[in-house]
Design a protein around this motif. Structure first.
Motif, PDB file in Angstrom:
ATOM      1  N   MET A   1       6.074   7.087  -1.353  1.00 31.01           N
ATOM      2  CA  MET A   1       7.180   6.366  -0.728  1.00 31.01           C
ATOM      3  C   MET A   1       8.187   7.376  -0.193  1.00 31.01           C
ATOM      4  N   SER A   2       8.346   7.455   1.107  1.00 29.91           N
ATOM      5  CA  SER A   2       9.267   8.422   1.670  1.00 29.91           C
ATOM      6  C   SER A   2      10.709   7.997   1.449  1.00 29.91           C
ATOM      7  N   SER A   3      11.108   6.876   1.995  1.00 34.85           N
ATOM      8  CA  SER A   3      12.464   6.395   1.726  1.00 34.85           C
ATOM      9  C   SER A   3      12.383   4.958   1.229  1.00 34.85           C
ATOM     10  N   ALA A   4      13.055   4.755   0.123  1.00 29.94           N
ATOM     11  CA  ALA A   4      13.009   3.438  -0.509  1.00 29.94           C
ATOM     12  C   ALA A   4      13.791   2.434   0.325  1.00 29.94           C
ATOM     13  N   PRO A   5      13.232   1.230   0.480  1.00 29.81           N
ATOM     14  CA  PRO A   5      13.975   0.207   1.230  1.00 29.81           C
ATOM     15  C   PRO A   5      15.195  -0.252   0.435  1.00 29.81           C
ATOM     16  N   LEU A   6      16.219  -0.652   1.158  1.00 31.99           N
ATOM     17  CA  LEU A   6      17.409  -1.175   0.491  1.00 31.99           C
ATOM     18  C   LEU A   6      17.130  -2.597   0.039  1.00 31.99           C
ATOM     19  N   LEU A   7      17.461  -2.868  -1.223  1.00 28.52           N
ATOM     20  CA  LEU A   7      17.246  -4.206  -1.763  1.00 28.52           C
ATOM     21  C   LEU A   7      18.502  -5.040  -1.594  1.00 28.52           C
ATOM     22  N   PRO A   8      18.372  -6.231  -1.043  1.00 27.81           N
ATOM     23  CA  PRO A   8      19.529  -7.140  -1.049  1.00 27.81           C
ATOM     24  C   PRO A   8      19.903  -7.419  -2.505  1.00 27.81           C
ATOM     25  N   PRO A   9      21.181  -7.567  -2.816  1.00 27.26           N
ATOM     26  CA  PRO A   9      21.597  -7.734  -4.217  1.00 27.26           C
ATOM     27  C   PRO A   9      20.958  -8.938  -4.916  1.00 27.26           C
ATOM     28  N   ASP A  10      20.617  -9.966  -4.173  1.00 21.02           N
ATOM     29  CA  ASP A  10      20.058 -11.172  -4.805  1.00 21.02           C
ATOM     30  C   ASP A  10      18.548 -11.273  -4.590  1.00 21.02           C
ATOM     31  N   TYR A  11      17.906 -10.177  -4.212  1.00 27.59           N
ATOM     32  CA  TYR A  11      16.472 -10.207  -3.904  1.00 27.59           C
ATOM     33  C   TYR A  11      15.641 -10.525  -5.142  1.00 27.59           C
ATOM     34  N   ARG A  12      14.691 -11.416  -4.974  1.00 25.05           N
ATOM     35  CA  ARG A  12      13.680 -11.725  -5.994  1.00 25.05           C
ATOM     36  C   ARG A  12      12.352 -11.810  -5.270  1.00 25.05           C
ATOM     37  N   PRO A  13      11.325 -11.107  -5.749  1.00 23.58           N
ATOM     38  CA  PRO A  13      10.027 -11.198  -5.077  1.00 23.58           C
ATOM     39  C   PRO A  13       9.475 -12.619  -5.158  1.00 23.58           C
ATOM     40  N   SER A  14       8.714 -12.997  -4.153  1.00 21.17           N
ATOM     41  CA  SER A  14       8.120 -14.329  -4.189  1.00 21.17           C
ATOM     42  C   SER A  14       6.643 -14.242  -3.819  1.00 21.17           C
ATOM     43  N   GLU A  15       5.924 -15.283  -4.193  1.00 15.91           N
ATOM     44  CA  GLU A  15       4.489 -15.360  -3.914  1.00 15.91           C
ATOM     45  C   GLU A  15       4.231 -15.502  -2.404  1.00 15.91           C
ATOM     46  N   ASP A  16       5.279 -15.866  -1.630  1.00 11.27           N
ATOM     47  CA  ASP A  16       5.124 -16.092  -0.193  1.00 11.27           C
ATOM     48  C   ASP A  16       5.054 -14.797   0.610  1.00 11.27           C
ATOM     49  N   GLU A  17       5.533 -13.683   0.026  1.00 13.38           N
ATOM     50  CA  GLU A  17       5.540 -12.429   0.776  1.00 13.38           C
ATOM     51  C   GLU A  17       4.249 -11.657   0.555  1.00 13.38           C
ATOM     52  N   GLU A  18       4.090 -10.614   1.332  1.00  5.69           N
ATOM     53  CA  GLU A  18       2.946  -9.718   1.164  1.00  5.69           C
ATOM     54  C   GLU A  18       3.041  -9.091  -0.226  1.00  5.69           C
ATOM     55  N   PHE A  19       1.933  -9.137  -0.976  1.00  3.36           N
ATOM     56  CA  PHE A  19       1.931  -8.613  -2.346  1.00  3.36           C
ATOM     57  C   PHE A  19       2.100  -7.096  -2.333  1.00  3.36           C
ATOM     58  N   MET A  20       3.003  -6.615  -3.146  1.00  3.58           N
ATOM     59  CA  MET A  20       3.336  -5.202  -3.309  1.00  3.58           C
ATOM     60  C   MET A  20       3.720  -4.534  -1.992  1.00  3.58           C
ATOM     61  N   SER A  21       4.542  -5.272  -1.229  1.00  6.30           N
ATOM     62  CA  SER A  21       5.155  -4.695  -0.027  1.00  6.30           C
ATOM     63  C   SER A  21       6.146  -3.622  -0.504  1.00  6.30           C
ATOM     64  N   ASP A  22       6.658  -2.836   0.407  1.00 13.61           N
ATOM     65  CA  ASP A  22       7.603  -1.780   0.031  1.00 13.61           C
ATOM     66  C   ASP A  22       8.811  -2.342  -0.717  1.00 13.61           C
ATOM     67  N   ILE A  23       9.297  -3.498  -0.286  1.00  9.96           N
ATOM     68  CA  ILE A  23      10.486  -4.073  -0.932  1.00  9.96           C
ATOM     69  C   ILE A  23      10.149  -4.549  -2.349  1.00  9.96           C
TER      70      ILE A  23
END
Length: 140
Positions: A1-23
């Motif tokens: 991982m070169s640069s870590a993505p910024l996480l929104p403060p209220d971010y929660r992973p969901s089943e709807d997104e790509e599994f193990m995306s950078d975020i």
């Protein structure tokens, strides 16, 4: 991982997104690091507390109680030390892009399971199979 993505403060992973995306990886990396940091802080507090306490209690009952408390505390810290090792292993899996995938099947472990147990290495199905096998062998 070169640069870590910024996480929104209220971010929660969901089943709807790509599994193990950078975020998602960054989310779990931060979650694991925070957990590790908390365990280390508690461990340091225990050491400090034990150094302050004196086993030179004049009352034999007080001394016995203190020794029992210390033994329990040390067992707890030993379990936490093992947990820190598992957290470190999970962080290494994040770096090698194997985090979140079952060691047995290679299938995604699932967001809900990783949320509940960020150090999980087996999918729920593989874990249940593993536990059934252990029970079967214990009964033999």
């Amino acid at each position: 991982m070169s640069s870590a993505p910024l996480l929104p403060p209220d971010y929660r992973p969901s089943e709807d997104e790509e599994f193990m995306s950078d975020i998602q990886k960054e989310y779990f990396r931060q979650k694991l690091l925070a957990w590790r940091s908390e365990l280390l802080r508690e461990s340091n507090e225990t050491v400090h507390h034990m150094q302050e306490e004196s086993l030179a209690q004049p009352d034999i009952t007080d001394r016995a109680s203190l020794e029992t408390d210390r033994a329990l505390e040390l067992r707890t810290r030993d379990r936490e030390r093992k947990l820190i090792n598992k957290i470190d292993e999970a962080l290494r899996r994040l770096e090698t892009d194997t985090y979140g995938y079952c060691e047995e099947t290679g299938e995604p472990i699932g967001i809900k399971r990783l949320e509940a147990r960020p150090i999980a290495t087996l999918s729920l199905e593989a874990q249940e199979r593993h536990e059934r096998m252990e029970r079967t062998h214990r009964e033999d």
